[in-house]
Design a protein around this motif. Structure first.
Motif, mmCIF file in Angstrom:
data_model
loop_
_atom_site.group_PDB
_atom_site.id
_atom_site.type_symbol
_atom_site.label_atom_id
_atom_site.label_comp_id
_atom_site.label_asym_id
_atom_site.label_seq_id
_atom_site.Cartn_x
_atom_site.Cartn_y
_atom_site.Cartn_z
ATOM 1 N N VAL A 36 0.855 -1.188 0.000
ATOM 2 C CA VAL A 36 0.000 0.000 0.000
ATOM 3 C C VAL A 36 0.884 1.230 0.000
ATOM 4 O O VAL A 36 1.725 1.401 0.872
ATOM 5 C CB VAL A 36 -0.933 0.031 1.231
ATOM 6 C CG1 VAL A 36 -1.869 1.223 1.153
ATOM 7 C CG2 VAL A 36 -1.726 -1.255 1.333
ATOM 8 N N SER A 37 0.718 2.075 -0.982
ATOM 9 C CA SER A 37 1.572 3.248 -1.142
ATOM 10 C C SER A 37 1.009 4.455 -0.413
ATOM 11 O O SER A 37 -0.142 4.847 -0.645
ATOM 12 C CB SER A 37 1.723 3.578 -2.639
ATOM 13 O OG SER A 37 2.223 4.878 -2.813
ATOM 14 N N THR A 71 -2.025 -12.480 8.713
ATOM 15 C CA THR A 71 -1.432 -11.170 8.409
ATOM 16 C C THR A 71 -0.502 -11.266 7.210
ATOM 17 O O THR A 71 -0.504 -10.379 6.343
ATOM 18 C CB THR A 71 -0.663 -10.625 9.637
ATOM 19 O OG1 THR A 71 -1.542 -10.597 10.766
ATOM 20 C CG2 THR A 71 -0.152 -9.213 9.367
ATOM 21 N N PHE A 72 0.284 -12.329 7.150
ATOM 22 C CA PHE A 72 1.162 -12.526 5.986
ATOM 23 C C PHE A 72 0.327 -12.709 4.714
ATOM 24 O O PHE A 72 0.698 -12.225 3.643
ATOM 25 C CB PHE A 72 2.076 -13.728 6.182
ATOM 26 C CG PHE A 72 3.423 -13.380 6.741
ATOM 27 C CD1 PHE A 72 4.298 -12.566 6.033
ATOM 28 C CD2 PHE A 72 3.836 -13.867 7.971
ATOM 29 C CE1 PHE A 72 5.542 -12.233 6.530
ATOM 30 C CE2 PHE A 72 5.084 -13.547 8.483
ATOM 31 C CZ PHE A 72 5.944 -12.724 7.771
ATOM 32 N N ALA A 73 -0.789 -13.411 4.827
ATOM 33 C CA ALA A 73 -1.666 -13.585 3.661
ATOM 34 C C ALA A 73 -2.171 -12.233 3.173
ATOM 35 O O ALA A 73 -2.189 -11.955 1.963
ATOM 36 C CB ALA A 73 -2.836 -14.500 4.016
ATOM 37 N N ALA A 74 -2.574 -11.378 4.124
ATOM 38 C CA ALA A 74 -3.058 -10.045 3.762
ATOM 39 C C ALA A 74 -1.940 -9.212 3.140
ATOM 40 O O ALA A 74 -2.153 -8.494 2.156
ATOM 41 C CB ALA A 74 -3.624 -9.336 4.995
ATOM 42 N N ILE A 75 -0.733 -9.309 3.708
ATOM 43 C CA ILE A 75 0.409 -8.552 3.195
ATOM 44 C C ILE A 75 0.753 -8.981 1.769
ATOM 45 O O ILE A 75 0.970 -8.143 0.881
ATOM 46 C CB ILE A 75 1.635 -8.726 4.123
ATOM 47 C CG1 ILE A 75 1.421 -7.933 5.415
ATOM 48 C CG2 ILE A 75 2.918 -8.273 3.428
ATOM 49 C CD1 ILE A 75 2.487 -8.170 6.461
ATOM 50 N N ILE A 76 0.781 -10.296 1.525
ATOM 51 C CA ILE A 76 1.082 -10.791 0.175
ATOM 52 C C ILE A 76 -0.015 -10.338 -0.792
ATOM 53 O O ILE A 76 0.261 -9.950 -1.934
ATOM 54 C CB ILE A 76 1.220 -12.325 0.173
ATOM 55 C CG1 ILE A 76 2.455 -12.738 0.988
ATOM 56 C CG2 ILE A 76 1.350 -12.860 -1.263
ATOM 57 C CD1 ILE A 76 2.565 -14.233 1.220
ATOM 58 N N GLY A 77 -1.267 -10.368 -0.330
ATOM 59 C CA GLY A 77 -2.367 -9.890 -1.159
ATOM 60 C C GLY A 77 -2.215 -8.419 -1.509
ATOM 61 O O GLY A 77 -2.449 -8.010 -2.649
ATOM 62 N N LEU A 78 -1.775 -7.624 -0.532
ATOM 63 C CA LEU A 78 -1.557 -6.196 -0.771
ATOM 64 C C LEU A 78 -0.460 -5.973 -1.806
ATOM 65 O O LEU A 78 -0.573 -5.108 -2.679
ATOM 66 C CB LEU A 78 -1.180 -5.496 0.543
ATOM 67 C CG LEU A 78 -2.304 -5.323 1.568
ATOM 68 C CD1 LEU A 78 -1.740 -4.817 2.890
ATOM 69 C CD2 LEU A 78 -3.379 -4.378 1.054
ATOM 70 N N ILE A 79 0.608 -6.749 -1.689
ATOM 71 C CA ILE A 79 1.727 -6.592 -2.619
ATOM 72 C C ILE A 79 1.313 -6.986 -4.040
ATOM 73 O O ILE A 79 1.622 -6.288 -5.015
ATOM 74 C CB ILE A 79 2.942 -7.412 -2.149
ATOM 75 C CG1 ILE A 79 3.498 -6.813 -0.851
ATOM 76 C CG2 ILE A 79 4.037 -7.452 -3.218
ATOM 77 C CD1 ILE A 79 4.604 -7.619 -0.213
#
Length: 272
Positions: free
Chosen positions: A165-166, A221-229
């Motif tokens: 997320v930028s 949380t890692f799943a959400a982070i990878i999804g965001l990326i």
């Protein structure tokens, strides 16, 4: 003092100037994301002294970059937008295997984690179709725009710490990006102070929340982070460049970004 954090701050600062590119993603590439969250949340506690050696050089690097390179990034985005964005696209794509390995996707992810990843990724990707708000440049403060700029800085900084997320993209959506870039390039101190105050508050709040989630709900949380990326790839993708020089420059920039990401991933402390 960890003076090597100056160059890390340099890279994070450059990324935070590009709409669609996340400083949190760069922190992941550099292998300092967990330490960054711990240091930011810990700096505002009784143990602040042990974190200042990590944060101060990082802050110096980010601050100098924002001041010195805002005009450069503005020039590159105006004159070479596609190659610039393709370089950061390469960085973002290059970090996905590294984070997947850190998260232990094959071992730890269940169906629910993949569904969460897809939902989060799709939600972020959909923001690419949102029209940014009016971006007229604010050069003097009033009571109304002071509050608006403060909360824009708050939201932007919360986004900066989330990989994928930028913060700049959030400012763009809120119509504040042009004001922030203009304030940095012209050294409009009052504007910088107001947005900066919002950024600091956002860092304090978001670092603690993200740190809590990573500790209590690590895999989700890692799943959400990878999804965001993954979602950010669709946000920053500038479209197929024109044939000829723009196409060649964009391909070279993309490959360079992938190579740089892999170099940093290999050198990252968490990859050893």
């Amino acid at each position: 003092m960890e003076w090597k954090n100056i160059y890390r701050g340099f890279l994070m600062g450059i990324s935070d100037l590009i709409p669609g590119v996340s400083g949190g993603t760069i922190a992941f590439i550099l292998g300092i994301y967990d330490r960054l969250l711990t240091a930011i949340s810990g700096f505002f506690s009784r143990d602040w002294k042990k974190h200042i050696g990590f944060l101060l050089p990082l802050g110096i690097g980010i601050g100098l970059t924002l001041l010195l390179f805002s005009k450069v990034i503005d020039f590159l985005l105006k004159n070479y937008p596609q190659p610039t964005q393709f370089f950061f696209l390469g960085l973002i794509i290059g970090v996905i295997p590294f984070i997947s390995k850190q998260a232990g996707v094959k071992k730890n992810f269940k169906l629910g984690h993949f569904i969460l990843l897809l939902i989060v990724g799709a939600a972020l990707a959909s923001t690419a179709f949102i029209k940014p708000a009016d971006s007229s440049v604010i050069t003097s403060l009033t009571m109304q725009n002071t509050l608006g700029l403060f909360f824009a800085g708050w939201l932007g900084s919360m986004a900066m710490l989330l990989p994928g997320v930028s913060g700049s993209f959030i400012l763009l959506l809120l119509g504040v990006y042009s004001t922030a870039i203009n304030a940095l390039s012209t050294l409009n101190i009052p504007i910088i102070i107001v947005i900066g105050a919002g950024v600091i508050v956002g860092f304090i709040v978001s670092s603690r929340v993200i740190h809590f989630l990573l500790e209590r709900f690590t895999h989700a949380t890692f799943a959400a982070i990878i999804g965001l990326i993954i979602g950010s790839v669709f946000v920053i993708y500038p479209g197929i460049p024109e044939s000829g020089t723009p196409f060649v420059m964009s391909v070279i920039a993309l490959i360079t970004g992938l190579i740089v990401a892999n170099i940093f991933n290999a050198a990252s402390p968490s990859s050893k």
